[in-house]
Design an enzyme around this catalytic site. Structure first.
Site, PDB file in Angstrom:
ATOM      1  N   ASP A 193     -10.876  -6.874 -16.460  1.00 59.08           N
ATOM      2  CA  ASP A 193     -11.955  -6.246 -15.680  1.00 59.08           C
ATOM      3  C   ASP A 193     -12.349  -7.029 -14.432  1.00 59.08           C
ATOM      4  O   ASP A 193     -13.438  -6.854 -13.915  1.00 59.08           O
ATOM      5  CB  ASP A 193     -13.181  -5.990 -16.572  1.00 59.08           C
ATOM      6  CG  ASP A 193     -14.027  -7.231 -16.763  1.00 59.08           C
ATOM      7  OD1 ASP A 193     -13.460  -8.339 -16.778  1.00 59.08           O
ATOM      8  OD2 ASP A 193     -15.259  -7.090 -16.898  1.00 59.08           O
ATOM      9  N   GLU A 194     -11.455  -7.894 -13.961  1.00 56.52           N
ATOM     10  CA  GLU A 194     -11.791  -8.725 -12.795  1.00 56.52           C
ATOM     11  C   GLU A 194     -10.651  -8.743 -11.797  1.00 56.52           C
ATOM     12  O   GLU A 194      -9.489  -8.654 -12.189  1.00 56.52           O
ATOM     13  CB  GLU A 194     -11.962 -10.197 -13.200  1.00 56.52           C
ATOM     14  CG  GLU A 194     -13.041 -10.495 -14.150  1.00 56.52           C
ATOM     15  CD  GLU A 194     -12.945 -11.949 -14.601  1.00 56.52           C
ATOM     16  OE1 GLU A 194     -12.758 -12.836 -13.747  1.00 56.52           O
ATOM     17  OE2 GLU A 194     -13.037 -12.175 -15.804  1.00 56.52           O
TER      18      GLU A 194
HETATM   19  P1  TTP Z   1     -16.245 -10.225 -19.354  1.00 53.25           P
HETATM   20  O1  TTP Z   1     -16.136  -9.797 -17.924  1.00 53.25           O
HETATM   21  O2  TTP Z   1     -16.332 -11.681 -19.652  1.00 53.25           O
HETATM   22  O3  TTP Z   1     -17.531  -9.569 -20.025  1.00 53.25           O
HETATM   23  P2  TTP Z   1     -18.167  -8.133 -19.831  1.00 53.25           P
HETATM   24  O4  TTP Z   1     -17.484  -7.364 -18.747  1.00 53.25           O
HETATM   25  O5  TTP Z   1     -18.207  -7.447 -21.159  1.00 53.25           O
HETATM   26  O6  TTP Z   1     -19.644  -8.474 -19.448  1.00 53.25           O
HETATM   27  P3  TTP Z   1     -20.229  -8.993 -18.033  1.00 53.25           P
HETATM   28  O7  TTP Z   1     -21.133  -7.912 -17.563  1.00 53.25           O
HETATM   29  O8  TTP Z   1     -20.958 -10.240 -18.381  1.00 53.25           O
HETATM   30  O9  TTP Z   1     -19.050  -9.217 -17.134  1.00 53.25           O
HETATM   31  O10 TTP Z   1     -15.036  -9.659 -20.180  1.00 53.25           O
HETATM   32  C1  TTP Z   1     -14.429  -8.397 -19.906  1.00 53.25           C
HETATM   33  C2  TTP Z   1     -14.024  -7.702 -21.188  1.00 53.25           C
HETATM   34  O11 TTP Z   1     -13.138  -8.534 -21.934  1.00 53.25           O
HETATM   35  C3  TTP Z   1     -15.198  -7.418 -22.124  1.00 53.25           C
HETATM   36  O12 TTP Z   1     -15.818  -6.168 -21.837  1.00 53.25           O
HETATM   37  C4  TTP Z   1     -14.555  -7.446 -23.480  1.00 53.25           C
HETATM   38  C5  TTP Z   1     -13.393  -8.408 -23.339  1.00 53.25           C
HETATM   39  N1  TTP Z   1     -13.731  -9.697 -23.968  1.00 53.25           N
HETATM   40  C6  TTP Z   1     -13.348  -9.918 -25.283  1.00 53.25           C
HETATM   41  O13 TTP Z   1     -12.703  -9.059 -25.911  1.00 53.25           O
HETATM   42  N2  TTP Z   1     -13.697 -11.102 -25.885  1.00 53.25           N
HETATM   43  C7  TTP Z   1     -14.419 -12.077 -25.230  1.00 53.25           C
HETATM   44  O14 TTP Z   1     -14.731 -13.132 -25.821  1.00 53.25           O
HETATM   45  C8  TTP Z   1     -14.814 -11.839 -23.862  1.00 53.25           C
HETATM   46  C9  TTP Z   1     -15.613 -12.868 -23.117  1.00 53.25           C
HETATM   47  C10 TTP Z   1     -14.447 -10.632 -23.283  1.00 53.25           C
HETATM   48 MG    MG Z   2     -17.076  -8.215 -16.859  1.00 50.19          MG
END
Ligand code: TTP
Ligand code: MG
Length: 357
Positions: free
Chosen positions: A110-111
């Site tokens: 997601d980045e």
């Molecule tokens: P992140 O971008 O770290 O988290 P997020 O998008 O859920 O929340 P934020 O708004 O803080 O960015 O991670 C992206 C996706 O990766 C997240 O939706 C689910 C997955 N993920 C896991 O499966 N296990 C983990 O420990 C993390 C950190 C993320």
């Molecule tokens: Mg995220």
């Protein structure tokens, strides 16, 4: 030759997995939603993948045992992980982002980093561009993201995390050190928990503390990483935004119903995980070189062990065999195992890969 100043974006989707689930089921909106293992009424043994911001108010976090999440938030909506769907949405988002970038680098599901130097002549134009991207993702995908804008990847990445969700944080070159100084040192990309502890021991908590420290002492204590940390603390990062295979790794793990020393069960589970990972790799037309296994004992002590093969493969038998071999050293009749995982990385893509995103 003086290098042209760059403008870099880091885009990170907000609570990605749960945001996609909410989009599919609008009745979830406003309620705490948690994606991860089955909580089984508090007896589930896996972990939280992610949760939405309503659930975070209860203290629920990514990576936390699902049983703990259940204790903190029994009224939450608990959903299983639907990887296929998130991968599809991820690809669509990357297609939107890519067209705005001179250079594009996907970074996790997601980045992404975007070098937009030629598209924005100053930070005013960069702001307008970032808003345009946020709008397009909202309109096309019904999802919000947070964007960090800065002179390099390091600053952009830290900035995207600064105001979440639906954030836009712009850090101009001259404001970089001031922006970084008050933040905890762990925000620097490579500072893991162990390094953070070591830094605390010598009195360094914030990035500012690190920036003011004697670089020679840092190099003596942390080796090459010490110098790297010092430069990063001053917001210096010359790494380029690089196009690469869009997936960095494919992994799966399983938490056993009960902690176990039943090695047949452990190896069988490992085989099953290898099969799932292999299926995913084939679907994405990826061959791999590096195989990693993960093991977590009952006291949560976690180990990973990798092997890089001397050849590129996409064969299940190579994966299974190597994973079993790597696991061997961890099979100790006196240590119960809680979780095992398999990961493949170091990909080489086939032709089809180019059309994936
Ligand atoms: P992140 O971008 O770290 O988290 P997020 O998008 O859920 O929340 P934020 O708004 O803080 O960015 O991670 C992206 C996706 O990766 C997240 O939706 C689910 C997955 N993920 C896991 O499966 N296990 C983990 O420990 C993390 C950190 C993320
Ligand atoms: Mg995220």
């Amino acid at each position: 030759m003086i290098k042209k100043k760059r403008i870099i974006f880091h885009v990170d989707m907000d609570h990605f997995f749960t945001a996609v689930e909410e989009r599919e089921r609008p009745e979830f909106k406003g309620k705490p939603v948690i994606v991860g293992a089955d909580p089984k009424g508090g007896k589930g043994r896996g972990v939280v993948s992610t949760c939405n911001y309503e659930a975070r108010k209860f203290g629920v976090r990514s990576g936390m045992p699902i049983s703990r999440a259940w204790k903190l938030c029994p009224e939450g909506i608990y959903l299983p992980v639907n990887y296929r769907l998130y991968m599809k949405v991820s690809r669509e988002i990357m297609t939107v982002l890519r067209k705005y970038a001179d250079k594009f680098e996907r970074w996790g599901i997601d980045e992404a980093f975007l070098d937009v130097t030629s598209k924005a002549k100053d930070y005013g134009e960069a702001e307008a561009l970032a808003r345009k991207i946020k709008n397009e993702i909202l309109e096309k995908e019904g999802l919000t993201c947070s964007i960090g804008v800065g002179p390099n990847k390091l600053v952009a990445k830290i900035a995207s995390d600064f105001q979440k969700p639906d954030g836009l944080t712009i850090v101009k070159e001259e404001a970089v050190e001031e922006f970084l100084a008050p933040l905890p040192a762990r925000k620097l990309l490579w500072v893991g928990r162990k390094t953070e502890q070591k830094l605390k021991k010598i009195g360094i908590k914030t990035i500012g503390d690190l920036a003011n420290h004697d670089p020679t002492v840092l190099a003596e204590t942390f080796g090459v990483m010490g110098t790297q940390l010092y430069l990063m603390a001053h917001g210096i990062d010359t790494s380029e935004v690089e196009e690469r295979s869009e997936v960095k790794s494919i992994s799966r793990d399983t938490t056993f119903e009960e902690d176990t020393t039943d090695f047949q069960l452990v190896l069988k589970t490992l085989d099953n995980l290898s099969e799932e990972v292999h299926k995913d790799a084939l679907e994405q037309n990826l061959s791999f070189k590096t195989i990693t296994v993960k093991v977590r004992y009952e006291n949560f002590e976690t180990h990973t062990h990798s092997e890089t093969l001397p050849f590129i493969t996409n064969r299940l038998q190579d994966l299974k065999k190597t994973a079993r071999e790597l696991m061997h050293d961890y099979l100790n009749p006196n240590r119960k195992i809680r979780l095992v995982g398999v990961k493949v990385s170091n990909f080489v893509s086939g032709e089809k890969q180019k059309t994936l995103i």
